[in-house]
Design a protein around this motif. Structure first.
Motif, PDB file in Angstrom:
ATOM      1  N   MET A 194     -28.485  24.151   1.214  1.00 54.35           N
ATOM      2  CA  MET A 194     -27.576  23.045   0.732  1.00 54.35           C
ATOM      3  C   MET A 194     -25.824  22.947   1.797  1.00 54.35           C
ATOM      4  O   MET A 194     -26.338  25.257   1.494  1.00 54.35           O
ATOM      5  N   HIS A 195     -25.605  23.119   2.907  1.00 52.47           N
ATOM      6  CA  HIS A 195     -24.877  23.173   3.434  1.00 52.47           C
ATOM      7  C   HIS A 195     -23.183  22.592   3.578  1.00 52.47           C
ATOM      8  O   HIS A 195     -22.937  21.592   2.888  1.00 52.47           O
ATOM      9  N   HIS A 196     -22.151  23.475   4.283  1.00 51.24           N
ATOM     10  CA  HIS A 196     -20.714  23.254   4.350  1.00 51.24           C
ATOM     11  C   HIS A 196     -20.331  22.160   3.161  1.00 51.24           C
ATOM     12  O   HIS A 196     -19.956  21.213   2.859  1.00 51.24           O
ATOM     13  N   TYR A 197     -20.708  23.205   2.052  1.00 51.96           N
ATOM     14  CA  TYR A 197     -19.816  22.658   0.811  1.00 51.96           C
ATOM     15  C   TYR A 197     -18.626  23.232   0.756  1.00 51.96           C
ATOM     16  O   TYR A 197     -17.996  23.994   0.889  1.00 51.96           O
ATOM     17  N   LEU A 207     -16.413  37.026  12.100  1.00 57.74           N
ATOM     18  CA  LEU A 207     -17.562  35.724  13.246  1.00 57.74           C
ATOM     19  C   LEU A 207     -17.942  36.889  12.390  1.00 57.74           C
ATOM     20  O   LEU A 207     -19.230  37.793  11.992  1.00 57.74           O
ATOM     21  N   HIS A 208     -19.489  35.525  12.597  1.00 62.77           N
ATOM     22  CA  HIS A 208     -21.147  35.878  12.239  1.00 62.77           C
ATOM     23  C   HIS A 208     -21.503  37.080  12.820  1.00 62.77           C
ATOM     24  O   HIS A 208     -21.640  38.053  12.550  1.00 62.77           O
ATOM     25  N   GLY A 209     -20.771  37.619  14.078  1.00 60.38           N
ATOM     26  CA  GLY A 209     -21.091  38.544  14.937  1.00 60.38           C
ATOM     27  C   GLY A 209     -19.613  39.836  14.840  1.00 60.38           C
ATOM     28  O   GLY A 209     -20.302  40.992  14.989  1.00 60.38           O
ATOM     29  N   TYR A 219     -27.725  28.185  -0.601  1.00 62.21           N
ATOM     30  CA  TYR A 219     -26.487  28.083   0.265  1.00 62.21           C
ATOM     31  C   TYR A 219     -25.754  28.628   1.684  1.00 62.21           C
ATOM     32  O   TYR A 219     -26.496  29.948   1.520  1.00 62.21           O
ATOM     33  N   ASN A 220     -25.657  27.715   2.476  1.00 64.18           N
ATOM     34  CA  ASN A 220     -25.741  28.320   4.058  1.00 64.18           C
ATOM     35  C   ASN A 220     -24.371  28.353   4.003  1.00 64.18           C
ATOM     36  O   ASN A 220     -23.630  28.724   3.550  1.00 64.18           O
ATOM     37  N   GLU A 221     -24.874  30.230   4.810  1.00 65.26           N
ATOM     38  CA  GLU A 221     -23.404  30.620   5.278  1.00 65.26           C
ATOM     39  C   GLU A 221     -22.797  30.839   3.988  1.00 65.26           C
ATOM     40  O   GLU A 221     -20.835  30.622   4.038  1.00 65.26           O
ATOM     41  N   TYR A 242     -34.599  27.903  15.224  1.00 67.24           N
ATOM     42  CA  TYR A 242     -33.309  28.382  16.118  1.00 67.24           C
ATOM     43  C   TYR A 242     -32.298  27.065  15.624  1.00 67.24           C
ATOM     44  O   TYR A 242     -32.674  26.008  14.834  1.00 67.24           O
ATOM     45  N   TRP A 243     -31.130  27.491  15.864  1.00 61.17           N
ATOM     46  CA  TRP A 243     -30.215  26.599  15.844  1.00 61.17           C
ATOM     47  C   TRP A 243     -29.899  25.472  16.886  1.00 61.17           C
ATOM     48  O   TRP A 243     -28.976  26.659  17.918  1.00 61.17           O
ATOM     49  N   GLU A 244     -30.486  24.249  17.833  1.00 66.17           N
ATOM     50  CA  GLU A 244     -31.000  23.663  16.469  1.00 66.17           C
ATOM     51  C   GLU A 244     -31.664  22.771  17.361  1.00 66.17           C
ATOM     52  O   GLU A 244     -31.371  22.516  18.378  1.00 66.17           O
ATOM     53  N   MET A 276     -17.231  17.185  13.238  1.00 68.24           N
ATOM     54  CA  MET A 276     -16.660  18.281  14.367  1.00 68.24           C
ATOM     55  C   MET A 276     -17.661  19.284  13.056  1.00 68.24           C
ATOM     56  O   MET A 276     -17.239  20.072  12.155  1.00 68.24           O
ATOM     57  N   PRO A 277     -18.108  20.567  13.349  1.00 64.57           N
ATOM     58  CA  PRO A 277     -19.173  21.239  13.132  1.00 64.57           C
ATOM     59  C   PRO A 277     -18.086  22.503  12.579  1.00 64.57           C
ATOM     60  O   PRO A 277     -16.706  22.250  12.217  1.00 64.57           O
ATOM     61  N   SER A 278     -18.369  23.024  11.828  1.00 64.15           N
ATOM     62  CA  SER A 278     -17.568  24.456  11.072  1.00 64.15           C
ATOM     63  C   SER A 278     -16.713  24.574  11.571  1.00 64.15           C
ATOM     64  O   SER A 278     -16.215  25.174  13.004  1.00 64.15           O
ATOM     65  N   LEU A 279     -15.216  25.098  11.551  1.00 62.92           N
ATOM     66  CA  LEU A 279     -13.910  25.364  11.808  1.00 62.92           C
ATOM     67  C   LEU A 279     -14.204  27.310  11.761  1.00 62.92           C
ATOM     68  O   LEU A 279     -14.236  27.606  10.594  1.00 62.92           O
ATOM     69  N   MET A 280     -14.204  28.060  12.932  1.00 63.78           N
ATOM     70  CA  MET A 280     -14.010  29.329  12.625  1.00 63.78           C
ATOM     71  C   MET A 280     -12.814  29.987  13.150  1.00 63.78           C
ATOM     72  O   MET A 280     -12.819  29.165  14.163  1.00 63.78           O
ATOM     73  N   THR A 281     -12.328  30.693  13.112  1.00 62.51           N
ATOM     74  CA  THR A 281     -10.910  31.173  13.562  1.00 62.51           C
ATOM     75  C   THR A 281     -11.551  32.440  13.805  1.00 62.51           C
ATOM     76  O   THR A 281     -11.581  33.721  12.591  1.00 62.51           O
ATOM     77  N   GLY A 332     -25.700  20.238  20.560  1.00 62.44           N
ATOM     78  CA  GLY A 332     -24.808  21.526  21.580  1.00 62.44           C
ATOM     79  C   GLY A 332     -25.273  22.244  21.771  1.00 62.44           C
ATOM     80  O   GLY A 332     -25.911  22.485  22.696  1.00 62.44           O
ATOM     81  N   PHE A 333     -26.152  22.707  20.953  1.00 69.12           N
ATOM     82  CA  PHE A 333     -27.524  23.885  20.676  1.00 69.12           C
ATOM     83  C   PHE A 333     -28.925  24.002  21.732  1.00 69.12           C
ATOM     84  O   PHE A 333     -29.110  24.473  21.682  1.00 69.12           O
ATOM     85  N   GLY A 334     -29.020  22.512  21.780  1.00 70.56           N
ATOM     86  CA  GLY A 334     -30.004  21.244  21.339  1.00 70.56           C
ATOM     87  C   GLY A 334     -31.635  21.537  22.326  1.00 70.56           C
ATOM     88  O   GLY A 334     -31.302  22.313  23.587  1.00 70.56           O
ATOM     89  N   SER A 337     -27.746  35.247  13.715  1.00 68.67           N
ATOM     90  CA  SER A 337     -27.687  35.870  14.336  1.00 68.67           C
ATOM     91  C   SER A 337     -26.027  35.399  15.599  1.00 68.67           C
ATOM     92  O   SER A 337     -27.496  34.191  16.418  1.00 68.67           O
ATOM     93  N   TYR A 338     -25.328  35.333  15.887  1.00 68.25           N
ATOM     94  CA  TYR A 338     -24.502  34.250  17.338  1.00 68.25           C
ATOM     95  C   TYR A 338     -24.404  35.953  18.604  1.00 68.25           C
ATOM     96  O   TYR A 338     -23.650  35.373  18.871  1.00 68.25           O
ATOM     97  N   GLU A 339     -24.886  36.708  18.134  1.00 68.59           N
ATOM     98  CA  GLU A 339     -24.088  38.036  18.605  1.00 68.59           C
ATOM     99  C   GLU A 339     -24.696  37.743  20.047  1.00 68.59           C
ATOM    100  O   GLU A 339     -26.421  37.314  19.650  1.00 68.59           O
TER     101      GLU A 339
HETATM  102  C1  BGC Z   1     -22.913  25.351  10.789  1.00 70.76           C
HETATM  103  C2  BGC Z   1     -22.875  24.167  12.629  1.00 70.76           C
HETATM  104  C3  BGC Z   1     -22.170  25.631  13.637  1.00 70.76           C
HETATM  105  C4  BGC Z   1     -23.569  26.547  13.819  1.00 70.76           C
HETATM  106  C5  BGC Z   1     -22.712  26.969  15.055  1.00 70.76           C
HETATM  107  C6  BGC Z   1     -23.513  26.955  11.708  1.00 70.76           C
HETATM  108  O1  BGC Z   1     -24.035  27.300  10.513  1.00 70.76           O
HETATM  109  O2  BGC Z   1     -23.559  24.562  10.444  1.00 70.76           O
HETATM  110  O3  BGC Z   1     -22.363  23.859  12.262  1.00 70.76           O
HETATM  111  O4  BGC Z   1     -23.046  24.035  14.740  1.00 70.76           O
HETATM  112  O5  BGC Z   1     -22.922  27.152  12.495  1.00 70.76           O
HETATM  113  O6  BGC Z   1     -21.798  27.627  15.287  1.00 70.76           O
END
Ligand code: BGC
Length: 408
Positions: free
Chosen positions: A169-172, A11-13, A223-225, A377-379, A1-6, A383-385, A290-292
């Motif tokens: 570097m992603h997800h450390y 959040l991003h937006g 580093y990512n995010e 573009y992600w990705e 599973m990708p990153s967990l956000m609460t 799931g966003f493909g 940008s995930y707004e």
């Molecule tokens: C994360 C992915 C996630 C995407 C959208 C990315 O930065 O690495 O795991 O799917 O953001 O939430």
């Protein structure tokens, strides 16, 4: 599973080179061919830093760069590199999974064949890599040579297709203080997080050294995010500013001129650019994600807790404003800092209604083009493909909207 956000957390937006010689590239929608520059003639040499002869034993063994006092300082090479990113894609859920294949995708040749050369509409690839799960548990963080060469092989194949590659570097997870993913083990850290941060820097020393001789079309992104433990802390400290400065110093020991990509805290939020202290270095490109509007782009996403309801459409005036406000902020802040900026991630999850995804992507593309912002573009194929890995074909509506052609 990708990153967990609460939800409830920022959040991003919420609080939110150069081209292949023969490839036309441009900021967003323009197509301006640019030459490759191995070394920028005007670039200033970085401050020399002593090569470490013995193993680092503390963070002090990784000195800071000077902090940027004046702007603008970006070199022509940095600006050309940003422009050459043009319209790209993230190879997500491949090397950023705990192990390649753990999230169902591998960096297969059939995917690499989708970009550059015969498919010039896709001009760049951002390659997210979870190095931390392939390195020894000690502060030396020795990267598994088999894994390193696997990544090198993919980077080489991508570069051979003429695209710009942004290797990160992603997800450390421990660096941000996140829960680990299935398939990962924690390393023993100290209360001040120095051990985990030293591992981050030790990995960068190795990655930078291994890619030191690579073409200038390879950009490195420390580093990512950055978020969580790397955000500004209650005591006013700015761990990310400190760490990225040390990382740039480490990378510069072997890559004095390579263009590096740096993003702000809170998951590369444009709203944190103001507090990002850039190391004194002219070969930098800024990045934001940008995930707004987040409730639209992440509806039904399994890694967001609580899960957001589906059926949300896009984009009414208020939703569009969240998009333009973020991009305006990125543009204004980047200009003030004197560096180019690109949108390293944006996208809408497959659970969103298709017509709205297309509408959202059309607005994003147009708004980024208006501001001269390149993007990835992600990705590609999860799931966003933009690409359906089962049917082995591009998803026409999404691909057409993003790249202007149904099958690049
Ligand atoms: C994360 C992915 C996630 C995407 C959208 C990315 O930065 O690495 O795991 O799917 O953001 O939430």
């Amino acid at each position: 599973m990708p990153s967990l956000m609460t939800l409830g957390m920022p959040l991003h937006g919420l609080i939110a080179t150069a081209c292949a010689l023969l490839i036309a590239c441009g900021g967003a929608d323009s197509a301006v061919p640019l030459p490759v520059q191995e070394e920028a003639p005007t670039a200033q040499k970085p401050a020399s830093s002593p090569q470490r002869e013995k193993a680092a034993t503390s963070l002090a063994d990784y000195p800071l760069m000077d902090t940027l006092a004046t702007a603008p300082v970006a070199t022509d090479a940095a600006r050309a590199a940003a422009l050459a990113i043009g319209r790209g894609v993230n190879f997500g859920n491949m090397f950023d999974a705990p192990n390649e294949g753990a999230w169902d995708l591998r960096a297969e040749d059939r995917f690499i064949a989708l970009v550059g050369n015969s498919n010039p509409a896709i001009q760049s690839v951002r390659l997210p890599v979870r190095w931390s799960n392939h390195a020894s548990a000690d502060t030396q963080a020795t990267i598994d040579p088999v894994f390193m060469e696997r990544v090198v092989g993919v980077v080489d194949k991508l570069l051979a297709r003429g695209v710009v590659v942004v290797l990160n570097m992603h997800h450390y997870r421990q660096l941000d203080g996140d829960t680990l993913d299935y398939g990962e083990a924690a390393v023993p850290d100290s209360a001040d997080h120095a051990l985990v941060r030293m591992r981050f820097l030790a990995m960068w020393a190795q990655i930078a050294q291994r890619f030191a001789k690579h073409d200038a079309r390879l950009l490195l992104e420390p580093y990512n995010e950055p978020h969580g433990l790397l955000n500004r802390q209650g005591d006013g400290s700015q761990p990310w500013n400190d760490l990225v400065s040390r990382a740039v110093r480490v990378i510069r020991q072997t890559n004095p001129m390579r263009v590096l990509v740096i993003g702000p805290t809170h998951w590369n939020s444009a709203y944190d650019l103001a507090q990002l202290a850039l190391p004194h270095d002219p070969n930098l490109v800024l990045t934001v994600h940008s995930y707004e509007p987040f409730t639209f782009t992440h509806q039904g996403a399994e890694w967001v807790s609580p899960k957001l309801p589906t059926g949300v459409t896009c984009c009414n005036a208020a939703q569009t404003q969240t998009i333009t406000q973020l991009l305006d902020t990125a543009q204004t802040q980047a200009k003030a800092k004197g560096y180019p900026v690109f949108v390293g991630e944006f996208g809408a999850y497959s659970q969103a209604p298709l017509a709205s995804r297309v509408n959202y992507l059309s607005i994003m593309r147009q708004q980024m083009a208006q501001r001269g912002m390149p993007w990835t573009y992600w990705e590609l194929a999860a799931g966003f493909g933009v690409y359906d890995p089962v049917q082995n074909q591009f998803r026409p509506e999404i691909t057409q909207t993003l790249y202007g052609t149904a099958s690049p």
